[in-house]
Design an enzyme around this catalytic site. Structure first.
Site, PDB file in Angstrom:
ATOM      1  N   LYS A 282       0.866  -1.179  -0.012  1.00 14.28           N
ATOM      2  CA  LYS A 282      -0.052   0.006  -0.049  1.00 14.28           C
ATOM      3  C   LYS A 282       0.898   1.291   0.085  1.00 14.28           C
ATOM      4  O   LYS A 282       2.193   1.375   0.189  1.00 14.28           O
ATOM      5  CB  LYS A 282      -0.770   0.106   1.252  1.00 14.28           C
ATOM      6  CG  LYS A 282      -0.350   0.245   2.711  1.00 14.28           C
ATOM      7  CD  LYS A 282       0.211   1.480   3.073  1.00 14.28           C
ATOM      8  CE  LYS A 282       0.904   1.603   4.141  1.00 14.28           C
ATOM      9  NZ  LYS A 282       1.508   2.716   4.767  1.00 14.28           N
TER      10      LYS A 282
ATOM     11  N   ASP B 109      -1.676  -1.810  10.413  1.00 15.16           N
ATOM     12  CA  ASP B 109      -2.177  -1.594   9.138  1.00 15.16           C
ATOM     13  C   ASP B 109      -2.816  -2.881   8.662  1.00 15.16           C
ATOM     14  O   ASP B 109      -3.209  -3.201   7.569  1.00 15.16           O
ATOM     15  CB  ASP B 109      -0.862  -1.415   8.262  1.00 15.16           C
ATOM     16  CG  ASP B 109      -0.477  -0.113   8.354  1.00 15.16           C
ATOM     17  OD1 ASP B 109      -1.230   0.849   8.613  1.00 15.16           O
ATOM     18  OD2 ASP B 109       0.707   0.013   7.939  1.00 15.16           O
TER      19      ASP B 109
END
Length: 298
Positions: A8, A132
Site C-alpha cells: 500500500k 495496518d
C-alpha cells in the site's frame, strides 16, 4: 493455498495527536498498489516458514507467525503449516510489507481450516497483529482513522502512474513517531484527498498530498528528502513519502516521464518500481504495471 499480499501507499497521512494510551490518532488515505508478495500455505507436521529473504525473523516478530498463533489461541486448532513466502515488497519501506503478509495468513487459515470468520472477526484478529493489518485484509482504497482500525472504503476514479523509489536505508516506524514534533507538524486534509480521488480530480489529488511523518523521516534518513526533490526536479507532478518511510512515490500521467524517471532513479536507490494503484473491480480500470529489475527490488 496461494495468496497475494498487496503493498500500500499513503496518499495522505495526518498524525492528528498523541493519545493518552501512547498510540497516535491518525487520518489516512491508504490505497493498494500493484506490487505484492506471494505466499503458499500447505498443511505440515510443524510450523515452517521459507522465504527468499533470509533475514526475516521466524518467530512471533514475524506477522505471519504472529497471526497463526493468535488464531491458534482463539480457535484451539492443532494443525501446522509450511509457508513459502516470495517477498517483493521491501522492508522498512512504509508500504505495509509485513502487515500485508500477516493479513494473507488470516485469510488463508480462515479458508483452509474453515474457521467461518466474518469480516468483523477477521478485523478483530488483524488489529492484534498490527495497525495496518485490518486494511490489508481487503486491500481496497480507504479513508482510515483511529490507529488504523476504522476503515471507510471508496472507489478511486482518478488514474495516474506511480514511480516507487526506496533508498538503501529504511525508517523505524516507532522512532519516526517518537521523534515527531507536534509544535511544527504538518496536518494535511485527508478528506479533500478522498474527495479528489472519487471525483477524478487529478489536480486536487496533487494539492492534497501530505504526510506528517516526513518531518521525522527526513531527519532520520536525509536521502528520502533528496529522492523527493530529485523526482520533482525530473518533472513529476507530485511526490510524497509513504507511511513512515522510507519509500517515496511520484505521480505522473506521462508514460515517457515514468520511463525516464525510473532510468535516472535506478542509479540512486535500492528499489524501483513503475506501477499504478491496484486494479479495481471495474471493466474500465486498466493495468499498466511494469517491473523494472527484480534484482533491485529487495
Amino acid at each position: 493455498m496461494k495468496q497475494r499480499a498487496y503493498a500500500k501507499i499513503n496518499l495522505c497521512l495526518d498524525v492528528v495527536c498523541r493519545r493518552e494510551d501512547g498510540y497516535h490518532e491518525l487520518e489516512m488515505i491508504m490505497a493498494p498498489v500493484n506490487l505484492y508478495d506471494t505466499l503458499n500455505f500447505e498443511f505440515s507436521d510443524e510450523l515452517r516458514l521459507q522465504s527468499n529473504v533470509p533475514y526475516l525473523p521466524l518467530d512471533r516478530r514475524n506477522t505471519i507467525v504472529k497471526a497463526i498463533e493468535l488464531l491458534r489461541e482463539e480457535y484451539g486448532f492443532k494443525e501446522n503449516f509450511e509457508i513459502t513466502l516470495q517477498k517483493h515488497i521491501p522492508t522498512q519501506a512504509g508500504m505495509a510489507g509485513g502487515s500485508t503478509d500477516g493479513a494473507a495468513a488470516i485469510r488463508a487459515l480462515n479458508k483452509m481450516l474453515r474457521l467461518g470468520m466474518d469480516n468483523e472477526k477477521m478485523v478483530e484478529i488483524a488489529k492484534k497483529v498490527g495497525a495496518d493489518v485490518p486494511f490489508c485484509l481487503r486491500s481496497r482504497p480507504a479513508f482510515v482513522t483511529g490507529i488504523g482500525e476504522n476503515l471507510e472504503h471508496f472507489r478511486v476514479h482518478t488514474p495516474f502512474y506511480l514511480l516507487l523509489v526506496k533508498p538503501y536505508k529504511g525508517v523505524s516506524t516507532k522512532v519516526a513517531f517518537e521523534t515527531l514534533d507536534f509544535s511544527c507538524a504538518e496536518h494535511p486534509d485527508c478528506r479533500k484527498m478522498r474527495q479528489a480521488l472519487i471525483a477524478n480530480d487529478y489536480e486536487g489529488v496533487l494539492q492534497s498530498l501530505g504526510n506528517t511523518l516526513e518531518q521525522s523521516a527526513f531527519k532520520l534518513v536525509p536521502q528520502i528528502a533528496t529522492i523527493k526533490r530529485d523526482l520533482l526536479g525530473l518533472g513529476f507532478d507530485g511526490a510524497l513519502m509513504s507511511g513512515s518511510g522510507s519509500t517515496v512515490f511520484a505521480l505522473t500521467r506521462d508514460p515517457e516521464l515514468l520511463e525516464k524517471g525510473a532510468a535516472v532513479m535506478r542509479k540512486k536507490a535500492a528499489f524501483i518500481r513503475k506501477t499504478e494503484l491496484r486494479p479495481q473491480e471495474d471493466p474500465g480500470w486498466t493495468n499498466r504495471s511494469h517491473q523494472i529489475n527484480r534484482d533491485t527490488e529487495l
